[in-house]
Structure formats: structure tokens, C-alpha cells
Motif scaffolding. Structure first.
Motif, short mmCIF file in Angstrom:
data_model
loop_
_atom_site.label_atom_id
_atom_site.label_comp_id
_atom_site.label_asym_id
_atom_site.label_seq_id
_atom_site.Cartn_x
_atom_site.Cartn_y
_atom_site.Cartn_z
N GLN A 343 0.82 -1.21 0.00
CA GLN A 343 0.00 0.00 0.00
C GLN A 343 0.86 1.26 0.00
O GLN A 343 0.55 2.23 -0.69
CB GLN A 343 -0.93 -0.01 1.21
N ALA A 344 1.94 1.24 0.77
CA ALA A 344 2.83 2.41 0.82
C ALA A 344 3.45 2.68 -0.55
O ALA A 344 3.61 3.83 -0.96
CB ALA A 344 3.93 2.19 1.86
N ALA A 345 3.79 1.60 -1.29
CA ALA A 345 4.38 1.76 -2.61
C ALA A 345 3.40 2.41 -3.58
O ALA A 345 3.77 3.30 -4.36
CB ALA A 345 4.82 0.40 -3.14
N PHE A 346 2.15 1.99 -3.53
CA PHE A 346 1.15 2.58 -4.43
C PHE A 346 0.77 3.99 -3.98
O PHE A 346 0.46 4.86 -4.81
CB PHE A 346 -0.09 1.69 -4.50
N THR A 347 0.80 4.24 -2.68
CA THR A 347 0.49 5.57 -2.17
C THR A 347 1.56 6.58 -2.61
O THR A 347 1.26 7.76 -2.86
CB THR A 347 0.41 5.55 -0.63
N ALA A 348 2.81 6.12 -2.73
CA ALA A 348 3.90 6.99 -3.17
C ALA A 348 3.65 7.51 -4.58
O ALA A 348 4.15 8.58 -4.96
CB ALA A 348 5.23 6.23 -3.12
N THR A 349 2.85 6.78 -5.36
CA THR A 349 2.54 7.19 -6.73
C THR A 349 1.19 7.87 -6.85
O THR A 349 1.05 8.93 -7.46
CB THR A 349 2.56 5.96 -7.67
N PHE A 350 0.17 7.25 -6.23
CA PHE A 350 -1.21 7.71 -6.41
C PHE A 350 -1.75 8.54 -5.25
O PHE A 350 -2.92 8.93 -5.27
CB PHE A 350 -2.13 6.50 -6.62
N GLY A 351 -0.92 8.78 -4.24
CA GLY A 351 -1.43 9.49 -3.07
C GLY A 351 -2.37 8.59 -2.27
O GLY A 351 -2.23 7.37 -2.27
N SER A 352 -3.35 9.19 -1.62
CA SER A 352 -4.25 8.42 -0.77
C SER A 352 -5.05 7.38 -1.55
O SER A 352 -5.50 6.37 -1.00
CB SER A 352 -5.22 9.36 -0.04
N PHE A 353 -5.22 7.61 -2.85
CA PHE A 353 -5.94 6.63 -3.68
C PHE A 353 -5.21 5.30 -3.74
O PHE A 353 -5.82 4.24 -3.92
CB PHE A 353 -6.12 7.18 -5.10
N GLY A 354 -3.87 5.32 -3.58
CA GLY A 354 -3.09 4.09 -3.62
C GLY A 354 -3.53 3.10 -2.56
O GLY A 354 -3.63 1.89 -2.81
N ASN A 355 -3.77 3.61 -1.33
CA ASN A 355 -4.25 2.75 -0.25
C ASN A 355 -5.57 2.09 -0.62
O ASN A 355 -5.77 0.90 -0.43
CB ASN A 355 -4.45 3.58 1.03
N SER A 356 -6.47 2.91 -1.13
CA SER A 356 -7.80 2.40 -1.48
C SER A 356 -7.74 1.40 -2.62
O SER A 356 -8.43 0.37 -2.61
CB SER A 356 -8.72 3.57 -1.87
N PHE A 357 -6.88 1.69 -3.62
CA PHE A 357 -6.75 0.80 -4.77
C PHE A 357 -6.30 -0.59 -4.34
O PHE A 357 -6.88 -1.61 -4.75
CB PHE A 357 -5.75 1.39 -5.77
N ILE A 358 -5.28 -0.66 -3.50
CA ILE A 358 -4.77 -1.96 -3.05
C ILE A 358 -5.79 -2.66 -2.16
O ILE A 358 -5.97 -3.88 -2.24
CB ILE A 358 -3.43 -1.79 -2.30
N ALA A 359 -6.47 -1.91 -1.32
CA ALA A 359 -7.48 -2.52 -0.45
C ALA A 359 -8.58 -3.17 -1.28
O ALA A 359 -9.01 -4.30 -0.99
CB ALA A 359 -8.06 -1.47 0.49
N ILE A 360 -9.04 -2.48 -2.32
CA ILE A 360 -10.11 -3.03 -3.17
C ILE A 360 -9.59 -4.23 -3.96
O ILE A 360 -10.27 -5.26 -4.07
CB ILE A 360 -10.65 -1.95 -4.13
N CYS A 361 -8.39 -4.10 -4.54
CA CYS A 361 -7.81 -5.23 -5.29
C CYS A 361 -7.63 -6.44 -4.38
O CYS A 361 -7.93 -7.57 -4.77
CB CYS A 361 -6.46 -4.83 -5.89
N LEU A 362 -7.13 -6.19 -3.19
CA LEU A 362 -6.91 -7.30 -2.27
C LEU A 362 -8.22 -7.96 -1.87
O LEU A 362 -8.28 -9.18 -1.68
CB LEU A 362 -6.18 -6.81 -1.02
N LEU A 363 -9.28 -7.17 -1.77
CA LEU A 363 -10.58 -7.74 -1.45
C LEU A 363 -10.96 -8.78 -2.50
O LEU A 363 -11.37 -9.90 -2.16
CB LEU A 363 -11.63 -6.63 -1.39
N PHE A 364 -10.82 -8.43 -3.79
CA PHE A 364 -11.16 -9.37 -4.85
C PHE A 364 -10.18 -10.54 -4.88
O PHE A 364 -10.59 -11.70 -5.01
CB PHE A 364 -11.15 -8.65 -6.21
N PHE A 365 -8.88 -10.25 -4.79
CA PHE A 365 -7.87 -11.30 -4.86
C PHE A 365 -8.05 -12.29 -3.72
O PHE A 365 -8.11 -13.50 -3.93
CB PHE A 365 -6.47 -10.68 -4.78
N ALA A 366 -8.09 -11.78 -2.51
CA ALA A 366 -8.12 -12.65 -1.34
C ALA A 366 -9.46 -13.36 -1.19
O ALA A 366 -9.52 -14.51 -0.77
CB ALA A 366 -7.80 -11.85 -0.08
N PHE A 367 -10.55 -12.67 -1.54
CA PHE A 367 -11.85 -13.31 -1.43
C PHE A 367 -11.96 -14.48 -2.40
O PHE A 367 -12.49 -15.55 -2.06
CB PHE A 367 -12.98 -12.31 -1.68
N SER A 368 -11.48 -14.29 -3.63
CA SER A 368 -11.52 -15.39 -4.59
C SER A 368 -10.64 -16.55 -4.12
O SER A 368 -10.97 -17.72 -4.35
CB SER A 368 -11.08 -14.91 -5.98
#
Length: 459
Positions: A343-368
């Protein structure tokens, strides 16, 4: 709790630093030569079989099995999960950037191993209570006749139920709850309960609902995450070359990348690379054959060819992109670990959206992955206890999902590593004992009209 952590740590050190490190890589190398570099020779065919048959709404799965793509989607749902996001970060922190190289190497050889797994699972599948069923327990029993084979099959079943159904799904739930707590300040217990309820809904739908979910969610989540990584890497394009340098140099000389006081040696890079690689792509672990056994194909090796693409997508595409984003973001070396580092790596690029992006992706990845691992465990519950035990098993998994959302990361990962390692042993023993059978299957496939038909279709 500290005593348990120490005990699990000692067991993991013995398993992964010595025994499994050589067993997994050795088996992959052996099958690569025994099957004449099938992962290279049939790679083009694998691409065609997978990407030419993507369906978001295929034939409904049932007692007679599922389509080849649904089987792969179910397998990839299990493969592409926390290991690609949190696992890649943990491997880099614990083993240095060089751990990614050992992930690649183990995945390359693992493509041959998973070809053998899927082909043998197809060849030895059977029917139970009117439904097609298959997995390592059946080829283990075929490899070792008598009491030894039965005992080995039971041990595998127990290990996979603990490794994936319970401990593994705790890891998935833990990563989802941690990601949502970091991104949105969500209560971990509430997240765990929501995930458990959604998972329970899918569980009670059986194979039909599981196959329907995975064939839709897997292509979607992969495309979204790959695009996000591509954009992040475009912002740090100048650092991509250095990231690859860190990976290759760190694989053989970690101190050249991290300095003399880093405490990371080549063996440690190998240990965490192979361990996290296995947790990510599952080649040789004996999990994905449960899905591939149910594929409706004309020859067992057809599904073996398809299965190889699951390892390639998981490790060489998704996991590699995660690692490159981390290494180019400037966040490697911070105190973050696991999903927080990603999340920190994506936040360094996308700002606060990076945290949200990884959280949503992880939801789909981990749930599946939770759904896929539940299904793999369920196949072994049926083998041990029959269909009557499926509902109690589902309720227990739901409970472990909630529990996993609250436990600390280190213990959850360590337990998952331990049981993953234990289930590898009976699976690889069965595979190696049947290596001649796998080779004969492949030679028969190479001479069959099916392969000629596949080649003609590519022209």
C-alpha cells in the motif's frame, strides 16, 4: 503465544531452509527434464488454450465437472491472492530483492510440476456419490498401494484442510482486514464478519456457484490490477532498470544491494523466495489439482497445458509487477511490511488513492482465494468423511475467517508456511512415484490428433 511462535518458527526453518527448498526445486527440475521442457515447448499452446477460451458465462458446472476455463479460473482464484500482494512484500523484506529471482526460478520449474499435477489428477479422477471428484489423494493412492498409500492420502487430506481451509484462509482474511484498516480506518472485526458472511453465501452454493464466481471475477481482477501496476511503473519508469539490477544482484550477493549489515544471505533470499513463491503459485503443493481434475477435456494433458498458464500469470505477471512497483517506489527499506508495504508503494505514486486501490484489489484477490481454498479443502473433507461433513466444515471455515482478521500477521503467515510445507511432502512423493505415468501420458498426448488439431488452430 510467544512459545507457539517460537515452535512454529523452528519447524519452518527446518522445513524451508533445508528439506523443502531442495525437494521442490529438485522435483521441478526433474519434471522439466522428464517432460522435455514442456513449459517451453507447449507455452504457445497454453496461451491459446487459455486466452482463446475465456468465457464470463460458460456452461454451468455440476456433478459432471466444469469447463476447462472454469477449472483454471478456480485454480487461479486460489493462486492469485495475498501471496501476490502481501507475500511479495514480505519476501522482499525478509529475503531482499533477490528473493524475487528465486520466485521466478521456482515458478519456471514449477510450471512442469503443475503440468504433471493436473494431468495425473485428470487421469486418476473418480466418481463419489454420483459426482466427479479428484485430487492428489487419488493419485497418491494409485502411486502407493496398500496401507502406506492410504495413510499418505489421509495425511495429505488433513494437511490441506488445515493449510488452506483454515490457516490459509486466516491469512487471506488477515490481509483484507489490515488493508481496509489502513485505507479506510475500518474495524478489523467488522471486516472479518462481512467477509465471512459473503464467503458463506458462496460456500452453500456448491461447485456451481464457485465456478460461476471465479470465471467472472478472475479475469476482471487481473486486468484491473495489471493496469494499475502499469500506470504506477510509468511514473517511475527511470527506476525499473535499477529494480531489475537489485533483483538479479540480490539473488547471489544481497550485501552488494543492501550493505554488509543487512543480515540477508543467499540462503535467506532463496528460502523466502521459494516459500512465498509456493504460497503464491502453489506449484507442487497439491492444491490446484482439485480444480483441474474436474475439467471436461478429451485428454488429461490438455488440462496440464492449461494449468501451466496459472503459474505463469501468478508469478511472472502479477507478482513481478507488485515487486517492481515496490522497488521503484522508494518505499523498500521503510518499516512497513506485508500488505502495508504494498500500500505504501502505491500511495507513493497515487497518493491516498493508492491505499484504497490496493485494499479493493486485495478484497477481490483474497476473497476469490478464500473461495478456491474452501473448495480444495471441501474435496478432501468429502474424501475423509463424506458429503455430510461439508456443512460443519463450511461453518468452521467461516469462523476461522473471522478469527484470522484479528490475529497478528507474523503468526498467521508462519502457520500457513508450516502447513503448506507439510502438505507438499505426500503430494510430491505421489508425483515422483508416478513420474513415469506422467511421462507416458505426455508422450501419448504428443502423438494424439488433439495436439495436431491444436497446432492447426494456431496457424
Amino acid at each position: 503465544m510467544s512459545f507457539l511462535e517460537s515452535l512454529v518458527s523452528v519447524a519452518n526453518d527446518y522445513l524451508w531452509n533445508y528439506f523443502l527448498l531442495f525437494l521442490l526445486c529438485g522435483a521441478g527440475i526433474y519434471f522439466t527434464f522428464r517432460l522435455r521442457f514442456v513449459q517451453v515447448r507447449r507455452f504457445g499452446q497454453s496461451c491459446k488454450e487459455v486466452f482463446g477460451k475465456i468465457r464470463f458465462s460458460g456452461k454451468k458446472a455440476g456433478d459432471d465437472g466444469m469447463s476447462s476455463f472454469q477449472s483454471l479460473a478456480t485454480a487461479v482464484a486460489a493462486q492469485v491472492g495475498t501471496g501476490n500482494l502481501a507475500g511479495a512484500a514480505t519476501a522482499i523484506v525478509m529475503g531482499g530483492p533477490g528473493a524475487i529471482f528465486w520466485m521466478w526460478l521456482s515458478a519456471f520449474f514449477g510450471m512442469a510440476t503443475i503440468f504433471a499435477e493436473a494431468s495425473l489428477a485428470q487421469a486418476h479422477r473418480t466418481q463419489k456419490d454420483g459426482a466427479v471428484i479428484g485430487g492428489p489423494v487419488y493419485y497418491i493412492k494409485a502411486a502407493f498401494k496398500g496401507r502406506f498409500g492410504r495413510v499418505l492420502a489421509v495425511l495429505f487430506s488433513v494437511f490441506i484442510i488445515l493449510a488452506l481451509g483454515f490457516m490459509g484462509n486466516m491469512v487471506q482474511a488477515n490481509s483484507i482486514s489490515s488493508a481496509f484498516a489502513t485505507a479506510f480506518g475500518a474495524n478489523k472485526l467488522v471486516v472479518g464478519i462481512v467477509i465471512a458472511v459473503l464467503a458463506g453465501f458462496v460456500f452453500i452454493g456448491g461447485i456451481r456457484r464457485i465456478a460461476s464466481l471465479t470465471e467472472k471475477i478472475v479475469p476482471f481482477m487481473a486486468v484491473v490490477y495489471i493496469l494499475g501496476c502499469a500506470v504506477a511503473l510509468a511514473f517511475h519508469a527511470g527506476s525499473i532498470g535499477d529494480a531489475f539490477r537489485q533483483i538479479f544482484v540480490g539473488a547471489f550477493s544481497p550485501t552488494a544491494v543492501l550493505g554488509g549489515a543487512c543480515g540477508i544471505g543467499v540462503q535467506k533470499a532463496m528460502r523466502y523466495g521459494v516459500a512465498r513463491g509456493l504460497f503464491s503459485n502453489e506449484a507442487g503443493m497439491g492444491s490446484t489439482p482439485h480444480a483441474h481434475a474436474l475439467a471436461q477435456v478429451e485428454h488429461p494433458c490438455q488440462q496440464g497445458v492449461v494449468a501451466m498458464m496459472g503459474v505463469f500469470i501468478d508469478t511472472f505477471v502479477v507478482l513481478t509487477l507488485t515487486a517492481l512497483v515496490i522497488l521503484t517506489s522508494g518505499q523498500y527499506g521503510s518499516r512497513a511490511d506485508g500488505i502495508e508495504l504494498t500500500q505504501a508503494a502505491f500511495t507513493a505514486t497515487f497518493g491516498s488513492f493508492g491505499n484504497s486501490f490496493i485494499a479493493i484489489c486485495l478484497l477481490f484477490f483474497a476473497f476469490s482465494t478464500i473461495v478456491g481454498w474452501f473448495f480444495f479443502g471441501q474435496q478432501n473433507i468429502v474424501y475423509l468423511f463424506g458429503k455430510k461433513a461439508v456443512l460443519p466444515y463450511a461453518l468452521l471455515v467461516v469462523g476461522f475467517i473471522v478469527l484470522g482478521s484479528l490475529l497478528k500477521l507474523e503468526l498467521v503467515w508462519s502457520l500457513a508456511d508450516l502447513f503448506n510445507g507439510l502438505m507438499v511432502i505426500p503430494n510430491l512423493l505421489g508425483l515422483l512415484a508416478l513420474s513415469g505415468s506422467a511421462s507416458r501420458l505426455y508422450r501419448d498426448y504428443a502423438r494424439s490428433p488433439l495436439l495436431a488439431k491444436a497446432k492447426k488452430g494456431r496457424q
